[in-house]
Design an enzyme around this catalytic site. Structure first.
Site, PDB file in Angstrom:
ATOM      1  N   LYS A  53      24.074  63.842 148.820  1.00  0.00           N
ATOM      2  CA  LYS A  53      24.382  62.870 147.730  1.00  0.00           C
ATOM      3  C   LYS A  53      25.782  63.398 147.247  1.00  0.00           C
ATOM      4  CE  LYS A  53      21.850  60.889 149.597  1.00  0.00           C
ATOM      5  NZ  LYS A  53      20.706  61.197 150.514  1.00  0.00           N
ATOM      6  N   GLY A 177      21.021  60.152 166.700  1.00  0.00           N
ATOM      7  CA  GLY A 177      20.149  59.295 165.837  1.00  0.00           C
ATOM      8  C   GLY A 177      20.900  58.436 164.870  1.00  0.00           C
ATOM      9  N   HIS A 437      28.737  39.597 133.248  1.00  0.00           N
ATOM     10  CA  HIS A 437      29.647  39.145 134.202  1.00  0.00           C
ATOM     11  C   HIS A 437      30.989  40.177 133.495  1.00  0.00           C
ATOM     12  CE1 HIS A 437      32.515  36.830 136.564  1.00  0.00           C
ATOM     13  NE2 HIS A 437      33.520  36.830 135.633  1.00  0.00           N
TER      14      HIS A 437
HETATM   15  P1  NAI Z   1      14.881  58.079 160.987  1.00  0.00           P
HETATM   16  O1  NAI Z   1      13.528  57.756 161.614  1.00  0.00           O
HETATM   17  O2  NAI Z   1      15.388  57.120 159.788  1.00  0.00           O
HETATM   18  O3  NAI Z   1      16.032  58.103 162.293  1.00  0.00           O
HETATM   19  C1  NAI Z   1      15.954  58.576 163.422  1.00  0.00           C
HETATM   20  C2  NAI Z   1      16.546  58.016 164.535  1.00  0.00           C
HETATM   21  O4  NAI Z   1      16.688  58.560 165.746  1.00  0.00           O
HETATM   22  C3  NAI Z   1      15.866  56.619 165.045  1.00  0.00           C
HETATM   23  O5  NAI Z   1      16.563  55.537 164.628  1.00  0.00           O
HETATM   24  C4  NAI Z   1      15.260  56.797 166.357  1.00  0.00           C
HETATM   25  O6  NAI Z   1      15.263  55.545 167.076  1.00  0.00           O
HETATM   26  C5  NAI Z   1      16.664  57.826 166.865  1.00  0.00           C
HETATM   27  N1  NAI Z   1      16.143  58.538 168.026  1.00  0.00           N
HETATM   28  C6  NAI Z   1      15.007  59.002 168.133  1.00  0.00           C
HETATM   29  N2  NAI Z   1      14.791  59.728 169.550  1.00  0.00           N
HETATM   30  C7  NAI Z   1      16.191  59.559 169.944  1.00  0.00           C
HETATM   31  C8  NAI Z   1      16.875  59.671 171.268  1.00  0.00           C
HETATM   32  N3  NAI Z   1      16.167  60.471 172.217  1.00  0.00           N
HETATM   33  N4  NAI Z   1      17.981  59.433 171.484  1.00  0.00           N
HETATM   34  C9  NAI Z   1      18.768  58.737 170.540  1.00  0.00           C
HETATM   35  N5  NAI Z   1      18.155  58.291 169.422  1.00  0.00           N
HETATM   36  C10 NAI Z   1      16.827  58.830 168.994  1.00  0.00           C
HETATM   37  O7  NAI Z   1      14.909  59.607 160.602  1.00  0.00           O
HETATM   38  P2  NAI Z   1      15.976  60.574 160.073  1.00  0.00           P
HETATM   39  O8  NAI Z   1      17.345  59.864 159.959  1.00  0.00           O
HETATM   40  O9  NAI Z   1      16.031  61.924 160.942  1.00  0.00           O
HETATM   41  O10 NAI Z   1      15.548  60.805 158.646  1.00  0.00           O
HETATM   42  C11 NAI Z   1      14.301  61.660 158.593  1.00  0.00           C
HETATM   43  C12 NAI Z   1      13.766  60.933 157.366  1.00  0.00           C
HETATM   44  O11 NAI Z   1      14.202  61.376 156.183  1.00  0.00           O
HETATM   45  C13 NAI Z   1      13.412  59.688 157.093  1.00  0.00           C
HETATM   46  O12 NAI Z   1      12.122  59.059 156.927  1.00  0.00           O
HETATM   47  C14 NAI Z   1      14.500  58.995 156.083  1.00  0.00           C
HETATM   48  O13 NAI Z   1      13.912  57.877 155.239  1.00  0.00           O
HETATM   49  C15 NAI Z   1      14.418  60.225 155.261  1.00  0.00           C
HETATM   50  N6  NAI Z   1      15.764  60.350 154.430  1.00  0.00           N
HETATM   51  C16 NAI Z   1      16.067  59.516 153.254  1.00  0.00           C
HETATM   52  C17 NAI Z   1      17.360  59.318 152.875  1.00  0.00           C
HETATM   53  C18 NAI Z   1      17.259  58.454 151.890  1.00  0.00           C
HETATM   54  O14 NAI Z   1      16.437  57.872 151.441  1.00  0.00           O
HETATM   55  N7  NAI Z   1      18.565  58.110 151.416  1.00  0.00           N
HETATM   56  C19 NAI Z   1      18.252  60.350 153.192  1.00  0.00           C
HETATM   57  C20 NAI Z   1      17.997  61.005 154.525  1.00  0.00           C
HETATM   58  C21 NAI Z   1      16.556  60.988 154.763  1.00  0.00           C
END
Ligand code: NAI
Length: 460
Positions: A53, A177, A437
Site C-alpha cells: 500500500k 495472474g 456533502h
Molecule cells: P488471487 O487468487 O486473488 O488471484 C490469482 C489469479 O491467478 C486468479 O485470478 C487465477 O485465475 C490466476 N491464475 C491461476 N493460475 C493461472 C495460470 N496458469 N495462468 C494464468 N492465470 C492463472 O491470488 P493473488 O492475487 O496471488 O493473491 C493471494 C491472496 O492474497 C489472495 O487471497 C488475496 O486476497 C490476498 N491479497 C489481498 C490483498 C488485499 O486485500 N488488498 C492484496 C494482496 C493479496
C-alpha cells in the site's frame, strides 16, 4: 500459576491471526507464548498489505503529478527514485513493527524466536525446547504459489516478496495472474512508467468480484494502457537475452524484463507436524469447524491456513474470536460474506456481501434487485475526476445483501458498506441517513435513496 514453558495458549505463527490472538488473550488474563521463525507481524506487515500500500500511494502521487495540469497545477514528473520510494515504504513498516513489538512486550507475551513444530497435541518444539499449552493455535500463514515448470529465481521471475524489494522500476513486466496481487502490482508499475501485461486464465480480471466490477476495472486499465489477456492459461516461460518470454495457451507470446507470479497463495502447513498429531488437511489447508476448532485436542487454527478469504483483517478477527472462545466468552461466529474486501489498485475496488451471481444462486434470480449508481452524479468524485459506480444488491422487499464499489478511494467507503451489510439494513433505512456533502459517501446514500424509490441525483 503457569509452570515455566507451560502456558494457557501456545501460538505458532505471529502474523495477523497469531498476534491478534495473543494480544486479545493477554488482555483476558491468559498466559501466552507466541512463536515465529521470522519477524513479528508476518506477511501483512513485512511482505504484504503494508509495504504494497505504500508503493500504491507513491504510485498515486506519480499519477497525480503527471495529471496535475488537468487541475490547473503545473508540475513535471522528473522520475521515480526507487531508493527513495523504498526508504519511505521501509520507514512505514519499521514504525509499525516497533509499535507491535512494544504492544506485545507491554502485554507480557512470551515471544519465542525460531522455527516451531507441533510434537504433541499440546506441545510445540522450537530448537529442542518444548512449549506446552492448555490450548494451541496454529497460525502459520501462507506462501506465494508457483506453477509447474515455472522457476522463481528472484531476478527475472519474481514473487510479490521479490517485487517489493526491487531497486529499480522495470522497463516492462508480465504479471501472471489478474487477481488481487496481480492488479495491484500492475497498477503500481504502470504508474511508475513500466509497460505492463497481465495474463489471466479466467475470463476476467479480479474474477472473485462482481462481474460489473471486473468490466469497469478492465475499462479503466485499457484507458491506462495496462495490457491484459484473459481467458487463456499460461503455458511456459523462457529466458531471453534481457528478460523473459511467456507463452499462453494457443501459442501467443509476451516478452518483458521481468515476470511476477501472482497465481494465489498456498497454506504453510507442510512439515510442521500437523498431520502427525491428527489435524486434518485438505489440499494443505487446515480443516476446522465454524468455531475454528480442528477437532483434535484443544487445537485451533486461524488466518490463511484456514480455507476462505486470505485477508489480514479476517486473520485479526479469527485470532480475537479464538482467544475469546478459549476464555469462555462464547463469541459470535464470523460471517465470511460480511468481511470487507478492498483491492487498492487504480481504480480501487471495495466490496462486502454477495455478488449478483451469488445472490441469484442463493435467493433465486427473480428474488434479487440491483442498482448501479454512477459516480458521474457524485460531486466529490467529479472533483477527483474519477469514474466508477456503487452497485447495490438487495433481496426483493428485503435487506441489502451485497455492496460493490469501484473508483478512486472507494476502499474508505467499505466501512459504511459493511455496517449496512452486517446490520442487514433495508435500503429504506439507509436512505434515512444524511450523508455529508460533498463526499464520496453520498454515492452510497444516493444508491440507497434510488433503491428505496426516491432518487435525488439519479434515476431509479
Ligand atoms: P488471487 O487468487 O486473488 O488471484 C490469482 C489469479 O491467478 C486468479 O485470478 C487465477 O485465475 C490466476 N491464475 C491461476 N493460475 C493461472 C495460470 N496458469 N495462468 C494464468 N492465470 C492463472 O491470488 P493473488 O492475487 O496471488 O493473491 C493471494 C491472496 O492474497 C489472495 O487471497 C488475496 O486476497 C490476498 N491479497 C489481498 C490483498 C488485499 O486485500 N488488498 C492484496 C494482496 C493479496
Amino acid at each position: 500459576m503457569s509452570q515455566p514453558n507451560t502456558f494457557d495458549i501456545v501460538i505458532l505463527g505471529a502474523g495477523s491471526g497469531g498476534y491478534a490472538a495473543a494480544l486479545r488473550a493477554a488482555e483476558l488474563g491468559l498466559t501466552v507464548a507466541l512463536i515465529d521463525k521470522a519477524e513479528l507481524g508476518g506477511t501483512c506487515l513485512h511482505r504484504g498489505c503494508i509495504p504494497t500500500k505504500a508503493l500504491l500511494h507513491a504510485a498515486e502521487l506519480a499519477d497525480q503529478t503527471r495529471e496535475s495540469e488537468q487541475f490547473g497545477v503545473k508540475a513535471d514528473l522528473v522520475g521515480i527514485d526507487m531508493a527513495g520510494v523504498n526508504s519511505y515504504k521501509d520507514g512505514v513498516v519499521g514504525r509499525l513493527y516497533k509499535g507491535l513489538q512494544g504492544l506485545l512486550k507491554q502485554d507480557k507475551i512470551t515471544i519465542v524466536q525460531g522455527a516451531g513444530k507441533l510434537v504433541a497435541q499440546d506441545t510445540v518444539e522450537v530448537d529442542g525446547q518444548r512449549y506446552t499449552g492448555r490450548n494451541v493455535i496454529l497460525a502459520t500463514g501462507s506462501y506465494s504459489r508457483s506453477l509447474p515448470g515455472l522457476e522463481v529465481d528472484g531476478k527475472r521471475v519474481l514473487t510479490s516478496e521479490h517485487a517489493l524489494k526491487l531497486d529499480r522500476v522495470p522497463s516492462s513486466a508480465i504479471v501472471l495472474g489478474g487477481g488481487v496481487i496481480g492488479v495491484e502490482f500492475a497498477s503500481v508499475w504502470k504508474s511508475f512508467g513500466a509497460d505492463v501485461t497481465i495474463l489471466e486464465a479466467l475470463p476476467r480480471l479480479v474474477a472473485a468480484e462482481d462481474a460489473d466490477i471486473s468490466k469497469q476495472v478492465e475499462r479503466a486499465f485499457r484507458k491506462r494502457k495496462i495490457n491484459f489477456k484473459v481467458g487463456k492459461p499460461f503455458e511456459k516461460v523462457e529466458h531471453t537475452e534481457n528478460g523473459v518470454r511467456a507463452t499462453i495457451q494457443g501459442g501467443e507470446t509476451v516478452e518483458a524484463e521481468i515476470l511476477l507470479v501472482a497465481v494465489g497463495r498456498g497454506p504453510t502447513t507442510q512439515d510442521l507436524g500437523y498431520e502427525q498429531q491428527g489435524v486434518r488437511l485438505d489440499r494443505g489447508f487446515v480443516l476446522t469447524n465454524e468455531r475454528l476448532h480442528t477437532g483434535v485436542g484443544n487445537i485451533y487454527a486461524v488466518g490463511d491456513i484456514v480455507p476462505g478469504l486470505q485477508l489480514a483483517h479476517r486473520g485479526f478477527a479469527q485470532g480475537i474470536f479464538v482467544a475469546e472462545e478459549i476464555a469462555g466468552l462464547n463469541p459470535a461466529v464470523i460471517d465470511e460474506a460480511g468481511i470487507p474486501r478492498v483491492t487498492y489498485s487504480d481504480p480501487e475496488v471495495a466490496s462486502v456481501g454477495l455478488t449478483e451471481e451469488k445472490a441469484k444462486e442463493k435467493y433465486g434470480a427473480d428474488k434479487v434487485t440491483t442498482y448501479n449508481y454512477n459516480l458521474g452524479g457524485n460531486g466529490k468524485s467529479q472533483i477527483l475526476k474519477t469514474q466508477g459506480f456503487v452497485k447495490l444488491i438487495r433481496t426483493v422487499d428485503g435487506p441489502v445483501v451485497g455492496v460493490h464499489m469501484v473508483g478512486a478511494r472507494m476502499g474508505e467507503l467499505v466501512s459504511e458498506a459493511q455496517l449496512i451489510y452486517n446490520w442487514e439494513a433495508f435500503p429504506e433505512e439507509v436512505a434515512q441517513l444524511v450523508h455529508a456533502h460533498p463526499t464520496q459517501s453520498e454515492a452510497l446514500g444516493e444508491a440507497h435513496l434510488a433503491l428505496a424509490g426516491k432518487p435525488l441525483h439519479a434515476h431509479s
